[in-house]
Design an enzyme around this catalytic site. Structure first.
Site, PDB file in Angstrom:
ATOM      1  N   GLY A  12     -12.439  47.777  49.648  1.00  0.00           N
ATOM      2  CA  GLY A  12     -12.980  46.558  49.025  1.00  0.00           C
ATOM      3  C   GLY A  12     -12.084  46.106  47.886  1.00  0.00           C
ATOM      4  O   GLY A  12     -12.541  45.566  46.872  1.00  0.00           O
ATOM      5  N   GLN A  16     -13.611  41.218  43.070  1.00  0.00           N
ATOM      6  CA  GLN A  16     -13.486  40.957  41.627  1.00  0.00           C
ATOM      7  C   GLN A  16     -12.956  42.188  40.893  1.00  0.00           C
ATOM      8  O   GLN A  16     -12.039  42.087  40.071  1.00  0.00           O
ATOM      9  CB  GLN A  16     -14.852  40.565  41.043  1.00  0.00           C
ATOM     10  CG  GLN A  16     -14.752  40.117  39.589  1.00  0.00           C
ATOM     11  CD  GLN A  16     -16.092  40.071  38.865  1.00  0.00           C
ATOM     12  OE1 GLN A  16     -17.114  40.504  39.376  1.00  0.00           O
ATOM     13  NE2 GLN A  16     -16.080  39.543  37.660  1.00  0.00           N
ATOM     14  N   ASP A  38      -9.184  46.268  52.612  1.00  0.00           N
ATOM     15  CA  ASP A  38     -10.301  45.317  52.603  1.00  0.00           C
ATOM     16  C   ASP A  38     -10.460  44.793  54.024  1.00  0.00           C
ATOM     17  O   ASP A  38      -9.610  45.072  54.885  1.00  0.00           O
ATOM     18  CB  ASP A  38     -10.042  44.160  51.605  1.00  0.00           C
ATOM     19  CG  ASP A  38     -11.346  43.532  51.096  1.00  0.00           C
ATOM     20  OD1 ASP A  38     -12.091  42.963  51.919  1.00  0.00           O
ATOM     21  OD2 ASP A  38     -11.621  43.616  49.891  1.00  0.00           O
ATOM     22  N   ILE A  39     -11.527  44.019  54.264  1.00  0.00           N
ATOM     23  CA  ILE A  39     -11.709  43.477  55.617  1.00  0.00           C
ATOM     24  C   ILE A  39     -10.779  42.302  55.891  1.00  0.00           C
ATOM     25  O   ILE A  39     -10.667  41.856  57.015  1.00  0.00           O
ATOM     26  CB  ILE A  39     -13.176  43.051  55.897  1.00  0.00           C
ATOM     27  CG1 ILE A  39     -13.755  42.314  54.695  1.00  0.00           C
ATOM     28  CG2 ILE A  39     -14.035  44.208  56.309  1.00  0.00           C
ATOM     29  CD1 ILE A  39     -15.117  41.719  54.967  1.00  0.00           C
ATOM     30  N   ASP A  53     -12.394  47.934  57.815  1.00  0.00           N
ATOM     31  CA  ASP A  53     -13.841  47.720  57.724  1.00  0.00           C
ATOM     32  C   ASP A  53     -14.474  49.097  57.544  1.00  0.00           C
ATOM     33  O   ASP A  53     -14.456  49.923  58.466  1.00  0.00           O
ATOM     34  CB  ASP A  53     -14.331  47.034  59.011  1.00  0.00           C
ATOM     35  CG  ASP A  53     -15.847  46.831  58.999  1.00  0.00           C
ATOM     36  OD1 ASP A  53     -16.527  47.406  58.118  1.00  0.00           O
ATOM     37  OD2 ASP A  53     -16.342  46.100  59.871  1.00  0.00           O
ATOM     38  N   TYR A 143     -30.099  44.704  47.418  1.00  0.00           N
ATOM     39  CA  TYR A 143     -28.913  45.240  46.724  1.00  0.00           C
ATOM     40  C   TYR A 143     -29.309  46.444  45.862  1.00  0.00           C
ATOM     41  O   TYR A 143     -28.693  47.518  45.955  1.00  0.00           O
ATOM     42  CB  TYR A 143     -28.321  44.128  45.866  1.00  0.00           C
ATOM     43  CG  TYR A 143     -27.118  44.513  45.040  1.00  0.00           C
ATOM     44  CD1 TYR A 143     -25.917  44.859  45.642  1.00  0.00           C
ATOM     45  CD2 TYR A 143     -27.179  44.498  43.645  1.00  0.00           C
ATOM     46  CE1 TYR A 143     -24.803  45.187  44.875  1.00  0.00           C
ATOM     47  CE2 TYR A 143     -26.078  44.820  42.874  1.00  0.00           C
ATOM     48  CZ  TYR A 143     -24.890  45.163  43.489  1.00  0.00           C
ATOM     49  OH  TYR A 143     -23.794  45.481  42.730  1.00  0.00           O
ATOM     50  N   LYS A 147     -28.387  50.400  46.324  1.00  0.00           N
ATOM     51  CA  LYS A 147     -27.678  51.167  45.283  1.00  0.00           C
ATOM     52  C   LYS A 147     -28.457  52.428  44.891  1.00  0.00           C
ATOM     53  O   LYS A 147     -27.849  53.456  44.597  1.00  0.00           O
ATOM     54  CB  LYS A 147     -27.407  50.292  44.054  1.00  0.00           C
ATOM     55  CG  LYS A 147     -26.363  49.194  44.285  1.00  0.00           C
ATOM     56  CD  LYS A 147     -24.974  49.757  44.530  1.00  0.00           C
ATOM     57  CE  LYS A 147     -23.926  48.667  44.681  1.00  0.00           C
ATOM     58  NZ  LYS A 147     -22.595  49.190  45.046  1.00  0.00           N
ATOM     59  N   ILE A 173     -19.988  42.099  35.366  1.00  0.00           N
ATOM     60  CA  ILE A 173     -18.599  42.253  34.898  1.00  0.00           C
ATOM     61  C   ILE A 173     -17.939  40.881  34.736  1.00  0.00           C
ATOM     62  O   ILE A 173     -18.000  40.038  35.640  1.00  0.00           O
ATOM     63  CB  ILE A 173     -17.802  43.136  35.867  1.00  0.00           C
ATOM     64  CG1 ILE A 173     -18.471  44.518  35.924  1.00  0.00           C
ATOM     65  CG2 ILE A 173     -16.345  43.244  35.437  1.00  0.00           C
ATOM     66  CD1 ILE A 173     -17.811  45.498  36.858  1.00  0.00           C
TER      67      ILE A 173
HETATM   68  P1  NAD Z   1     -16.767  41.668  45.417  1.00  0.00           P
HETATM   69  O1  NAD Z   1     -17.824  41.072  46.277  1.00  0.00           O
HETATM   70  O2  NAD Z   1     -15.947  40.785  44.558  1.00  0.00           O
HETATM   71  O3  NAD Z   1     -15.776  42.533  46.315  1.00  0.00           O
HETATM   72  C1  NAD Z   1     -16.222  43.365  47.356  1.00  0.00           C
HETATM   73  C2  NAD Z   1     -15.105  43.468  48.375  1.00  0.00           C
HETATM   74  O4  NAD Z   1     -15.584  44.272  49.462  1.00  0.00           O
HETATM   75  C3  NAD Z   1     -14.696  42.106  48.968  1.00  0.00           C
HETATM   76  O5  NAD Z   1     -13.310  41.904  48.800  1.00  0.00           O
HETATM   77  C4  NAD Z   1     -15.088  42.216  50.437  1.00  0.00           C
HETATM   78  O6  NAD Z   1     -14.182  41.545  51.311  1.00  0.00           O
HETATM   79  C5  NAD Z   1     -15.059  43.714  50.663  1.00  0.00           C
HETATM   80  N1  NAD Z   1     -15.874  44.137  51.800  1.00  0.00           N
HETATM   81  C6  NAD Z   1     -17.045  43.596  52.238  1.00  0.00           C
HETATM   82  N2  NAD Z   1     -17.463  44.252  53.332  1.00  0.00           N
HETATM   83  C7  NAD Z   1     -16.559  45.226  53.582  1.00  0.00           C
HETATM   84  C8  NAD Z   1     -16.442  46.220  54.581  1.00  0.00           C
HETATM   85  N3  NAD Z   1     -17.348  46.340  55.562  1.00  0.00           N
HETATM   86  N4  NAD Z   1     -15.377  47.064  54.540  1.00  0.00           N
HETATM   87  C9  NAD Z   1     -14.444  46.933  53.566  1.00  0.00           C
HETATM   88  N5  NAD Z   1     -14.488  45.997  52.605  1.00  0.00           N
HETATM   89  C10 NAD Z   1     -15.542  45.149  52.618  1.00  0.00           C
HETATM   90  O7  NAD Z   1     -17.464  42.815  44.547  1.00  0.00           O
HETATM   91  P2  NAD Z   1     -16.989  43.417  43.154  1.00  0.00           P
HETATM   92  O8  NAD Z   1     -17.590  42.592  42.094  1.00  0.00           O
HETATM   93  O9  NAD Z   1     -15.532  43.668  43.156  1.00  0.00           O
HETATM   94  O10 NAD Z   1     -17.803  44.778  43.172  1.00  0.00           O
HETATM   95  C11 NAD Z   1     -17.241  46.020  43.553  1.00  0.00           C
HETATM   96  C12 NAD Z   1     -18.337  47.070  43.496  1.00  0.00           C
HETATM   97  O11 NAD Z   1     -18.898  47.125  42.179  1.00  0.00           O
HETATM   98  C13 NAD Z   1     -19.505  46.791  44.437  1.00  0.00           C
HETATM   99  O12 NAD Z   1     -19.958  47.996  44.985  1.00  0.00           O
HETATM  100  C14 NAD Z   1     -20.557  46.197  43.549  1.00  0.00           C
HETATM  101  O13 NAD Z   1     -21.842  46.447  44.042  1.00  0.00           O
HETATM  102  C15 NAD Z   1     -20.298  46.938  42.252  1.00  0.00           C
HETATM  103  N6  NAD Z   1     -20.775  46.181  41.082  1.00  0.00           N
HETATM  104  C16 NAD Z   1     -20.170  45.023  40.699  1.00  0.00           C
HETATM  105  C17 NAD Z   1     -20.636  44.319  39.588  1.00  0.00           C
HETATM  106  C18 NAD Z   1     -19.995  43.039  39.130  1.00  0.00           C
HETATM  107  O14 NAD Z   1     -20.474  42.421  38.175  1.00  0.00           O
HETATM  108  N7  NAD Z   1     -18.907  42.608  39.725  1.00  0.00           N
HETATM  109  C19 NAD Z   1     -21.745  44.811  38.879  1.00  0.00           C
HETATM  110  C20 NAD Z   1     -22.368  45.971  39.312  1.00  0.00           C
HETATM  111  C21 NAD Z   1     -21.854  46.667  40.401  1.00  0.00           C
END
Ligand code: NAD
Length: 316
Positions: A12, A16, A38-39, A53, A143, A147, A173
């Site tokens: 992933g 972000q 990533d996907i 994936d 969600y 978690k 974040i």
């Molecule tokens: P994001 O949605 O920006 O990125 C997630 C990435 O996962 C994407 O690039 C997507 O293409 C990829 N993805 C989706 N399905 C997939 C699969 N089957 N196989 C491989 N990749 C896949 O999320 P983020 O903000 O970067 O968050 C990263 C982690 O941190 C997540 O687990 C999220 O739950 C956790 N988190 C984020 C925040 C936040 O504010 N950003 C807060 C709490 C927890």
């Protein structure tokens, strides 16, 4: 003496957090030792990259074997707001891909796994202010449900197999480097972009909705600090509470207005207000402070200074 090999897989990685974590890990371990996946391919040639994936066990195992991976950062997820639109997909990605990561890690003797949890694990029955580490977890979003399952799976694989899984309950974040991926705290990134490009901001939360947040640099610092801590310091095997700051839309708006006095905001709450109404507003992270010496560097004002400076450069 055994030489430690660090071949790191980030799953992933285009999201972000991943797009900031990958360069941070490259700086520490070297570019060739950090495998981003990533996907989809975002075309960034500055990293070793594999399309993967994570819901596909065989594909995941193939990448682990190809690069002799020793550590995994599993970031792939469907976030809170997106998850409510497709709960089955959220469960499939958030839980089943993590089970794949845990299974492949046991099978291939992976040394450390990072799993991001979220403040979404707390629901209405948790104390909403200064929410403690150990409290009732009854989330209302798929969600949050996924978690909580992930946190318990992390603890289960540690207890049953000795797998060194480490986890943080990230707050929302906020960073200038990347865009958020469909969460309830996304507004706190979007608001800066709108101010800098000179547009008004329509906020999907009410003015006084206070939520826990953290600046991206602090989130990355916490992640690396947790992963580098000696194993005997890691006392919590579900997921550590993590705190940066807490603020409402009105407070972040006022902090941006100091830099952009003409900036204006309209509050148009949508379904994400219901999600936020079930979340807590501030977090007690004393276990992280005690166990691995956590402290954030940024508050709302110092974060706003950097956000407006960096985004103004970007949009120049
Ligand atoms: P994001 O949605 O920006 O990125 C997630 C990435 O996962 C994407 O690039 C997507 O293409 C990829 N993805 C989706 N399905 C997939 C699969 N089957 N196989 C491989 N990749 C896949 O999320 P983020 O903000 O970067 O968050 C990263 C982690 O941190 C997540 O687990 C999220 O739950 C956790 N988190 C984020 C925040 C936040 O504010 N950003 C807060 C709490 C927890």
């Amino acid at each position: 003496m055994e030489i430690e090999i660090n071949n790191i897989l980030v799953i992933g990685a285009n999201g972000q957090i991943g797009s900031v974590l990958v360069p941070a890990l490259q700086n520490i371990y070297g570019k060739s030792c950090v495998i981003a996946s990533d996907i989809y391919d975002n075309g960034d040639a500055n990293k070793v990259f594999e399309i993967l994936d994570a819901t596909n066990f065989d594909a995941l195992q193939g990448v682990i074997e190809k690069y002799k991976i020793t550590q995994i950062y599993h970031l792939a997820a469907i976030l809170s707001a997106k998850g409510e639109k497709n709960p089955q997909l959220a469960w499939e990605v958030n839980v089943n891909s993590f089970i794949n990561v845990l299974e492949v890690s046991v099978k291939h003797d992976i040394k450390k796994v990072f799993y991001p949890s979220s403040i979404a694990v707390f629901g209405l029955n948790a104390p909403p202010k200064n929410t403690p580490q150990n409290t009732i977890l009854n989330p209302t979003t798929i969600y949050g449900v996924s978690k909580v399952a992930g946190e318990n799976l992390a603890q289960y694989y540690f207890t049953k197999y000795g797998l060194d899984v480490r986890s943080l309950r990230y707050p929302g974040i906020i960073g200038y480097q990347s865009l958020p991926g469909g969460g309830t705290t996304d507004y706190a990134v979007d608001i800066y972009h709108k101010a800098i490009i000179g547009e008004n901001f329509d906020c999907f939360l009410k003015a006084n909705t206070e939520l826990p947040m953290i600046f991206m640099d602090d989130a990355i610092k916490a992640t690396i600090k947790l992963m580098q801590a000696p194993i005997e310091n890691i006392k919590i095997r579900t997921s550590y509470n993590l705190s940066g700051m807490s603020f409402s839309p009105e407070e972040i708006y006022n902090s941006i207005k100091k830099h952009y006095p003409n900036f204006s905001i309209k509050y148009i709450p949508d379904f994400r207000q219901d999600i936020a109404d079930n979340w807590v507003s501030s977090i007690d992270d004393k276990e992280a402070v005690i166990d691995w010496n956590w402290s954030p560097n940024y508050d709302l004002e110092s974060m706003t200074d950097i956000m407006v400076t960096m985004l103004a450069k970007r949009y120049k």
